[in-house]
Write a protein that holds these residues in place. Structure first.
Motif, PDB file in Angstrom:
ATOM      1  N   ALA A  55       0.829  -1.203   0.000  1.00  0.00           N
ATOM      2  CA  ALA A  55       0.000   0.000   0.000  1.00  0.00           C
ATOM      3  C   ALA A  55       0.866   1.257   0.000  1.00  0.00           C
ATOM      4  O   ALA A  55       0.595   2.229  -0.730  1.00  0.00           O
ATOM      5  CB  ALA A  55      -0.933  -0.009   1.206  1.00  0.00           C
ATOM      6  N   LYS A  56       1.928   1.260   0.783  1.00  0.00           N
ATOM      7  CA  LYS A  56       2.823   2.411   0.832  1.00  0.00           C
ATOM      8  C   LYS A  56       3.506   2.633  -0.510  1.00  0.00           C
ATOM      9  O   LYS A  56       3.607   3.771  -0.990  1.00  0.00           O
ATOM     10  CB  LYS A  56       3.875   2.210   1.927  1.00  0.00           C
ATOM     11  N   ALA A  57       3.988   1.554  -1.134  1.00  0.00           N
ATOM     12  CA  ALA A  57       4.682   1.663  -2.421  1.00  0.00           C
ATOM     13  C   ALA A  57       3.769   2.230  -3.498  1.00  0.00           C
ATOM     14  O   ALA A  57       4.219   2.959  -4.393  1.00  0.00           O
ATOM     15  CB  ALA A  57       5.217   0.300  -2.846  1.00  0.00           C
ATOM     16  N   LEU A  58       2.489   1.935  -3.411  1.00  0.00           N
ATOM     17  CA  LEU A  58       1.517   2.433  -4.385  1.00  0.00           C
ATOM     18  C   LEU A  58       1.123   3.886  -4.134  1.00  0.00           C
ATOM     19  O   LEU A  58       0.426   4.496  -4.945  1.00  0.00           O
ATOM     20  CB  LEU A  58       0.268   1.549  -4.363  1.00  0.00           C
ATOM     21  N   GLY A  59       1.554   4.434  -3.013  1.00  0.00           N
ATOM     22  CA  GLY A  59       1.274   5.824  -2.715  1.00  0.00           C
ATOM     23  C   GLY A  59       0.136   6.052  -1.752  1.00  0.00           C
ATOM     24  O   GLY A  59      -0.280   7.205  -1.528  1.00  0.00           O
ATOM     25  N   CYS A  60      -0.391   4.985  -1.160  1.00  0.00           N
ATOM     26  CA  CYS A  60      -1.456   5.145  -0.175  1.00  0.00           C
ATOM     27  C   CYS A  60      -0.902   5.792   1.096  1.00  0.00           C
ATOM     28  O   CYS A  60       0.234   5.553   1.486  1.00  0.00           O
ATOM     29  CB  CYS A  60      -2.069   3.788   0.182  1.00  0.00           C
ATOM     30  N   LYS A  61      -1.730   6.595   1.743  1.00  0.00           N
ATOM     31  CA  LYS A  61      -1.368   7.163   3.041  1.00  0.00           C
ATOM     32  C   LYS A  61      -1.734   6.158   4.124  1.00  0.00           C
ATOM     33  O   LYS A  61      -2.873   5.677   4.172  1.00  0.00           O
ATOM     34  CB  LYS A  61      -2.098   8.490   3.263  1.00  0.00           C
ATOM     35  N   ILE A  62      -0.771   5.853   4.992  1.00  0.00           N
ATOM     36  CA  ILE A  62      -0.940   4.808   5.993  1.00  0.00           C
ATOM     37  C   ILE A  62      -0.756   5.386   7.383  1.00  0.00           C
ATOM     38  O   ILE A  62       0.171   6.164   7.643  1.00  0.00           O
ATOM     39  CB  ILE A  62       0.096   3.673   5.785  1.00  0.00           C
ATOM     40  N   ASN A  63      -1.630   4.993   8.299  1.00  0.00           N
ATOM     41  CA  ASN A  63      -1.477   5.369   9.698  1.00  0.00           C
ATOM     42  C   ASN A  63      -1.945   4.206  10.576  1.00  0.00           C
ATOM     43  O   ASN A  63      -3.015   3.649  10.337  1.00  0.00           O
ATOM     44  CB  ASN A  63      -2.290   6.620  10.029  1.00  0.00           C
ATOM     45  N   TYR A  64      -1.110   3.830  11.527  1.00  0.00           N
ATOM     46  CA  TYR A  64      -1.500   2.779  12.475  1.00  0.00           C
ATOM     47  C   TYR A  64      -1.430   3.351  13.880  1.00  0.00           C
ATOM     48  O   TYR A  64      -0.349   3.691  14.372  1.00  0.00           O
ATOM     49  CB  TYR A  64      -0.603   1.555  12.347  1.00  0.00           C
ATOM     50  N   LYS A  65      -2.585   3.500  14.501  1.00  0.00           N
ATOM     51  CA  LYS A  65      -2.654   4.105  15.831  1.00  0.00           C
ATOM     52  C   LYS A  65      -3.849   3.531  16.578  1.00  0.00           C
ATOM     53  O   LYS A  65      -4.915   3.329  15.994  1.00  0.00           O
ATOM     54  CB  LYS A  65      -2.796   5.634  15.708  1.00  0.00           C
ATOM     55  N   ASP A  66      -3.647   3.268  17.853  1.00  0.00           N
ATOM     56  CA  ASP A  66      -4.710   2.760  18.722  1.00  0.00           C
ATOM     57  C   ASP A  66      -5.380   1.518  18.121  1.00  0.00           C
ATOM     58  O   ASP A  66      -6.616   1.401  18.082  1.00  0.00           O
ATOM     59  CB  ASP A  66      -5.766   3.839  18.985  1.00  0.00           C
ATOM     60  N   LYS A  67      -4.556   0.628  17.612  1.00  0.00           N
ATOM     61  CA  LYS A  67      -5.002  -0.646  17.053  1.00  0.00           C
ATOM     62  C   LYS A  67      -5.941  -0.482  15.841  1.00  0.00           C
ATOM     63  O   LYS A  67      -6.779  -1.340  15.563  1.00  0.00           O
ATOM     64  CB  LYS A  67      -5.692  -1.508  18.128  1.00  0.00           C
ATOM     65  N   THR A  68      -5.766   0.623  15.132  1.00  0.00           N
ATOM     66  CA  THR A  68      -6.527   0.854  13.908  1.00  0.00           C
ATOM     67  C   THR A  68      -5.570   1.224  12.784  1.00  0.00           C
ATOM     68  O   THR A  68      -4.764   2.157  12.920  1.00  0.00           O
ATOM     69  CB  THR A  68      -7.552   1.984  14.091  1.00  0.00           C
ATOM     70  N   LEU A  69      -5.647   0.472  11.693  1.00  0.00           N
ATOM     71  CA  LEU A  69      -4.843   0.738  10.503  1.00  0.00           C
ATOM     72  C   LEU A  69      -5.708   1.517   9.516  1.00  0.00           C
ATOM     73  O   LEU A  69      -6.721   1.007   9.038  1.00  0.00           O
ATOM     74  CB  LEU A  69      -4.369  -0.572   9.878  1.00  0.00           C
ATOM     75  N   THR A  70      -5.320   2.746   9.226  1.00  0.00           N
ATOM     76  CA  THR A  70      -6.045   3.569   8.266  1.00  0.00           C
ATOM     77  C   THR A  70      -5.300   3.576   6.942  1.00  0.00           C
ATOM     78  O   THR A  70      -4.099   3.876   6.897  1.00  0.00           O
ATOM     79  CB  THR A  70      -6.204   5.012   8.781  1.00  0.00           C
ATOM     80  N   ILE A  71      -6.003   3.233   5.879  1.00  0.00           N
ATOM     81  CA  ILE A  71      -5.432   3.220   4.529  1.00  0.00           C
ATOM     82  C   ILE A  71      -6.239   4.185   3.662  1.00  0.00           C
ATOM     83  O   ILE A  71      -7.431   3.983   3.437  1.00  0.00           O
ATOM     84  CB  ILE A  71      -5.460   1.817   3.917  1.00  0.00           C
ATOM     85  N   ASP A  72      -5.577   5.234   3.196  1.00  0.00           N
ATOM     86  CA  ASP A  72      -6.207   6.214   2.317  1.00  0.00           C
ATOM     87  C   ASP A  72      -5.627   6.038   0.921  1.00  0.00           C
ATOM     88  O   ASP A  72      -4.479   6.389   0.658  1.00  0.00           O
ATOM     89  CB  ASP A  72      -5.949   7.634   2.838  1.00  0.00           C
ATOM     90  N   SER A  73      -6.427   5.475   0.014  1.00  0.00           N
ATOM     91  CA  SER A  73      -5.955   5.180  -1.342  1.00  0.00           C
ATOM     92  C   SER A  73      -6.585   6.117  -2.368  1.00  0.00           C
ATOM     93  O   SER A  73      -6.720   5.766  -3.540  1.00  0.00           O
ATOM     94  CB  SER A  73      -6.285   3.730  -1.701  1.00  0.00           C
ATOM     95  N   SER A  74      -6.965   7.324  -1.930  1.00  0.00           N
ATOM     96  CA  SER A  74      -7.674   8.245  -2.813  1.00  0.00           C
ATOM     97  C   SER A  74      -6.758   8.927  -3.825  1.00  0.00           C
ATOM     98  O   SER A  74      -7.221   9.367  -4.878  1.00  0.00           O
ATOM     99  CB  SER A  74      -8.403   9.305  -1.976  1.00  0.00           C
ATOM    100  N   ALA A  75      -5.469   9.030  -3.531  1.00  0.00           N
ATOM    101  CA  ALA A  75      -4.542   9.679  -4.463  1.00  0.00           C
ATOM    102  C   ALA A  75      -4.248   8.762  -5.651  1.00  0.00           C
ATOM    103  O   ALA A  75      -4.456   7.542  -5.593  1.00  0.00           O
ATOM    104  CB  ALA A  75      -3.247  10.033  -3.739  1.00  0.00           C
ATOM    105  N   GLU A  76      -3.750   9.361  -6.725  1.00  0.00           N
ATOM    106  CA  GLU A  76      -3.385   8.566  -7.907  1.00  0.00           C
ATOM    107  C   GLU A  76      -2.263   7.592  -7.541  1.00  0.00           C
ATOM    108  O   GLU A  76      -1.308   7.952  -6.847  1.00  0.00           O
ATOM    109  CB  GLU A  76      -2.916   9.487  -9.031  1.00  0.00           C
ATOM    110  N   PHE A  77      -2.391   6.349  -7.987  1.00  0.00           N
ATOM    111  CA  PHE A  77      -1.371   5.354  -7.676  1.00  0.00           C
ATOM    112  C   PHE A  77      -0.046   5.701  -8.364  1.00  0.00           C
ATOM    113  O   PHE A  77      -0.028   6.204  -9.493  1.00  0.00           O
ATOM    114  CB  PHE A  77      -1.813   3.957  -8.125  1.00  0.00           C
ATOM    115  N   LYS A  78       1.043   5.402  -7.679  1.00  0.00           N
ATOM    116  CA  LYS A  78       2.368   5.553  -8.268  1.00  0.00           C
ATOM    117  C   LYS A  78       2.621   4.435  -9.272  1.00  0.00           C
ATOM    118  O   LYS A  78       2.040   3.359  -9.179  1.00  0.00           O
ATOM    119  CB  LYS A  78       3.438   5.519  -7.170  1.00  0.00           C
ATOM    120  N   ASN A  79       3.501   4.692 -10.211  1.00  0.00           N
ATOM    121  CA  ASN A  79       3.864   3.680 -11.201  1.00  0.00           C
ATOM    122  C   ASN A  79       5.366   3.431 -11.153  1.00  0.00           C
ATOM    123  O   ASN A  79       6.114   4.187 -10.528  1.00  0.00           O
ATOM    124  CB  ASN A  79       3.446   4.126 -12.607  1.00  0.00           C
ATOM    125  N   ASN A  80       5.774   2.336 -11.795  1.00  0.00           N
ATOM    126  CA  ASN A  80       7.188   1.940 -11.815  1.00  0.00           C
ATOM    127  C   ASN A  80       7.741   1.858 -10.392  1.00  0.00           C
ATOM    128  O   ASN A  80       8.744   2.483 -10.043  1.00  0.00           O
ATOM    129  CB  ASN A  80       8.002   2.923 -12.647  1.00  0.00           C
TER     130      ASN A  80
END
Length: 411
Positions: A55-80
């Motif tokens: 998820a990070k490599a694709l450009g998603c914003k990641i946050n892990y706090k208080d036993k919750t993993l938040t994945i924000d994949s709204s931005a354009e995916f990275k390539n190569n």
């Protein structure tokens, strides 16, 4: 890390850890949901972190706090992109489906035993669809597009290939068909995949030997259920494990049926705690077809009981983190149990307890944890070499082991 274990019995109560299988599926669904999803996740492991790295490599914003993993994949995916997966086979296979569906060029880095694990079935399907794939030492290079369509592949090599296609193809709005050319092995893992997909609003229609899938995925708040496979180690040691779902689609829950054959019953009102109620069946069969990950620990538990055990449908164990037929046999024989492999079966006569031993983990987390639990039933101390592999699925296992009465020293 090499450790020397004392032969002490475990006791107490522990909360089960989060299912890495469910967590990995939820992470990939969240990537494809294209907005912000919150995944309730009590614990991390190397395999889960491997999926997060995608998820990070694709450009998603990641946050892990208080036993919750938040994945924000709204931005354009990275390539190569470049992704280092370590030794996570599930993450690799899911990523191999996801990248071409998103038309993303990538270099995938594998480590250790993952380099040798077979992916030919999925490679060939993707290549036939026009996706370019090549292997170069530990690296896989992939580029091209996998669109909506009709696809077919064998179902008796690895259920992860089917799960990868279902997860990925449902990104398309239009329907895709995945047809099985053979009977599906480890169907429960595909059922888990479908369970997660539907929680993220994908459409899945199951018919005889085929699946029809389509999107779109939608972001959601999802809670990862607890892990039966890793709980079995402490359940087998007599510890009370809480938080497990008794209506789970995890096939490893069926290990409790085999534990009953060993003469144990669950006596807990709010979890699982087994207690000996009768003598073990003199002849018992364990079918590994749908729950291969349970074989090492159930072998240990059965071997400490008098009676004959036959474990059938074990051929696919050769393609795990280790050749788990070889490593399971070696574990049992070093514990003083005369175990043999013949006709796609592992057979042995239980002995009641174990001798002191020196155990090679073969870099397999389930062999390592099984050997450590065996120490609580041993007549003497046990050495286990290479326990760092446990971090793959249960990073705090040794801490929990010690808290529950286990004792070891680093050597």
């Amino acid at each position: 890390m090499d450790i020397l274990l004392d032969n002490k019995r475990l006791s107490g109560t522990i909360d089960a850890i989060s299912s890495k299988s469910y967590a990995q599926r939820a992470i990939f669904a969240a990537i494809l949901a294209r907005r912000k999803s919150n995944i309730g996740l009590d614990t991390l492991s190397e395999d889960i972190e491997s999926a997060i790295s995608c998820a990070k490599a694709l450009g998603c914003k990641i946050n892990y706090k208080d036993k919750t993993l938040t994945i924000d994949s709204s931005a354009e995916f990275k390539n190569n992109i470049v992704v280092d997966l370590g030794e996570s086979g599930t993450t690799l296979r899911f990523l191999l489906g996801l990248l071409p569906v998103l038309n993303i060029k990538a270099k995938i880095i594998r480590r250790g035993s993952l380099i040798k694990r077979t992916n030919d079935l999925l490679f060939n399907l993707l290549k036939s669809a026009g996706v370019k794939i090549r292997e170069e030492n530990e690296n896989i290079y992939i580029e091209g597009f996998l669109g909506q369509g009709n696809y077919s592949l064998r179902g008796d090599i690895s259920s992860q290939f089917i799960s990868s296609l279902l997860l990925s193809l449902a990104y398309h709005d239009k329907k895709s068909l995945v047809k099985l050319e053979t009977k599906l092995q480890s169907k429960s893992y595909v059922d888990m995949t479908i369970d997660v997909m539907e929680k993220f609003s994908a459409s899945v229609e199951e018919k005889e030997n085929k699946y029809i899938v389509s999107g779109p995925y939608r972001p959601t708040d999802y809670k990862v259920e607890k892990d039966w496979s890793n709980s079995l180690f402490f359940i087998g040691a007599g510890v009370e494990v809480r938080g497990l779902n008794f209506n789970s689609k995890q096939a490893d829950m069926k290990a409790m049926d085999f534990i009953k054959k060993l003469g144990y019953e669950n006596i807990s009102n709010c979890g699982v705690k087994i207690k000996k109620q009768r003598e073990a069946d003199e002849y018992r069969i364990l079918d590994a077809k749908d729950m291969p990950d349970t074989v090492p620990i159930l072998s240990v538990l059965s071997a400490k009981e008098k009676g004959f055990t036959k474990i059938v449908n074990v051929e696919r164990l050769k393609y795990k983190e280790s050749d788990r037929i070889k490593s399971s046999l070696d574990l049992l024989n070093r514990l003083g149990v005369k175990a043999v492999y013949k006709d796609d079966s592992i057979e042995f006569e239980g002995r009641g307890s174990f001798t002191g031993a020196e155990i090679n983990t073969y870099n397999d987390h389930r062999i390592a944890m099984s050997a450590i639990i065996a120490s609580s039933f041993s007549e003497d101390k046990i050495k286990v070499f290479g326990t760092e592999c446990i971090d793959k699925s249960y990073a705090n296992f040794l801490d929990d082991f010690k808290r529950l009465g286990g004792s070891y020293s680093v050597i």
